[in-house]
Design a protein around this motif. Structure first.
Motif, short mmCIF file in Angstrom:
data_model
loop_
_atom_site.label_atom_id
_atom_site.label_comp_id
_atom_site.label_asym_id
_atom_site.label_seq_id
_atom_site.Cartn_x
_atom_site.Cartn_y
_atom_site.Cartn_z
N LEU A 135 -6.17 -2.95 -7.10
CA LEU A 135 -6.64 -2.96 -5.71
C LEU A 135 -7.63 -1.82 -5.49
CD1 LEU A 135 -3.32 -3.54 -3.70
CD2 LEU A 135 -4.93 -5.25 -4.56
N ASP A 136 -8.66 -2.11 -4.73
CA ASP A 136 -9.61 -1.06 -4.34
C ASP A 136 -9.09 -0.26 -3.16
OD1 ASP A 136 -11.95 -1.76 -6.12
OD2 ASP A 136 -11.69 -3.67 -5.08
N LYS A 137 -8.37 -0.93 -2.26
CA LYS A 137 -7.85 -0.28 -1.06
C LYS A 137 -6.46 -0.83 -0.73
CE LYS A 137 -11.66 2.06 -0.09
NZ LYS A 137 -11.71 3.55 -0.15
N VAL A 138 -5.64 0.02 -0.17
CA VAL A 138 -4.37 -0.40 0.44
C VAL A 138 -4.42 0.01 1.90
CG1 VAL A 138 -1.87 -0.14 0.50
CG2 VAL A 138 -3.06 -0.16 -1.71
N ILE A 139 -4.27 -0.97 2.78
CA ILE A 139 -4.27 -0.71 4.21
C ILE A 139 -2.82 -0.58 4.69
CG2 ILE A 139 -4.81 -1.64 6.49
CD1 ILE A 139 -7.27 -2.96 5.27
N PHE A 140 -2.45 0.60 5.15
CA PHE A 140 -1.12 0.85 5.70
C PHE A 140 -1.13 0.41 7.16
CE2 PHE A 140 -1.16 3.38 1.97
CZ PHE A 140 0.14 3.67 1.63
N LEU A 141 -0.22 -0.49 7.49
CA LEU A 141 -0.25 -1.14 8.79
C LEU A 141 1.08 -0.92 9.53
CD1 LEU A 141 -2.19 -3.19 10.33
CD2 LEU A 141 -0.71 -4.98 9.41
N PRO A 142 1.19 0.15 10.31
CA PRO A 142 2.43 0.37 11.06
C PRO A 142 2.59 -0.68 12.16
CG PRO A 142 0.77 1.99 11.68
CD PRO A 142 0.19 1.22 10.53
N CYS A 143 3.80 -1.18 12.31
CA CYS A 143 4.05 -2.25 13.28
C CYS A 143 4.17 -1.69 14.70
CB CYS A 143 5.31 -3.02 12.92
SG CYS A 143 6.83 -2.06 13.08
#
Length: 204
Positions: free
Chosen positions: A31-39
């Motif tokens: 992966l080039d990026k990991v997007i952390f997505l808080p709910c």
């Protein structure tokens, strides 16, 4: 074209296991990026008492030194009872039309999707790609083969990963340790530990 993973959780607080998982998935899946997505803290299926601003600030502190990691507040800004993973993934595909987008999840969620427990679950599977992390006691291949929703789309869209090491330290455990006067200092990033102490979070 970038290869991007969407990694959602409450991150209440973010732990070293979250970071280790994201790093492992990024490395193994290129992966080039990991997007952390808080709910959103308004979600009906989660009891989140920590203010959004604290969860967001801790997330920013935790990922600041890894250029692969990005925080995104999209779900946090939604009304919790109106947002579903199907809508979230559609949003990110539209925002990144030239990129390869993957939803990162545990095998326990794969079981739930396969059982038809998710809103728009079949459309979610039909329109997206997935990185699925092993969970103890769950046979991921069997889960896919037993579910019409999953097996009818088993064309390579499920990237199944056994991380090789079971690390199950949860945010819940860390919150309980703080509440009971414990010392979970080395289970989360040091900057987040200091932030929790400074703001007296998770105290009884």
């Amino acid at each position: 074209m970038a290869k991007i993973g969407i990694y959602g959780s409450s991150f209440d607080p973010i732990t070293n296991v979250h970071l280790w998982t994201a790093s492992t998935v990024a490395h193994r899946c290129k992966l080039d990026k990991v997007i952390f997505l808080p709910c959103s803290n308004k979600r009906k299926d989660k009891e989140i008492k920590t203010e959004n601003t604290h969860r967001w600030d801790m997330l920013q502190l935790a990922i600041a030194k890894d250029e692969r990691f990005i925080a995104n507040s999209y779900e946090m800004e939604q009304e919790g009872w109106n947002i579903y993973t199907y809508d979230t993934m559609k949003y990110f595909r539209e925002q990144n039309p030239n990129d390869d987008i993957h939803f990162i999840m545990g095998a326990d969620l794969l079981v739930d999707i396969g059982a038809g427990l998710w809103k728009n679950g079949e459309a979610l599977v039909d329109e997206n790609k997935f990185i699925v992390m092993a969970r103890h006691g769950i046979d991921m291949l069997s889960t896919i083969s037993r579910s019409p929703i999953l097996r009818n789309h088993d064309d390579g869209r499920f990237h199944l990963i056994d991380k090789g090491l079971a690390m199950e330290i949860s945010s819940t455990y860390i919150r309980e340790e703080f509440a009971m006067g414990g010392e979970p200092k080395y289970l989360l990033p040091s900057a987040c530990y200091d932030y929790i102490k400074e703001h007296n979070l998770y105290q009884k």
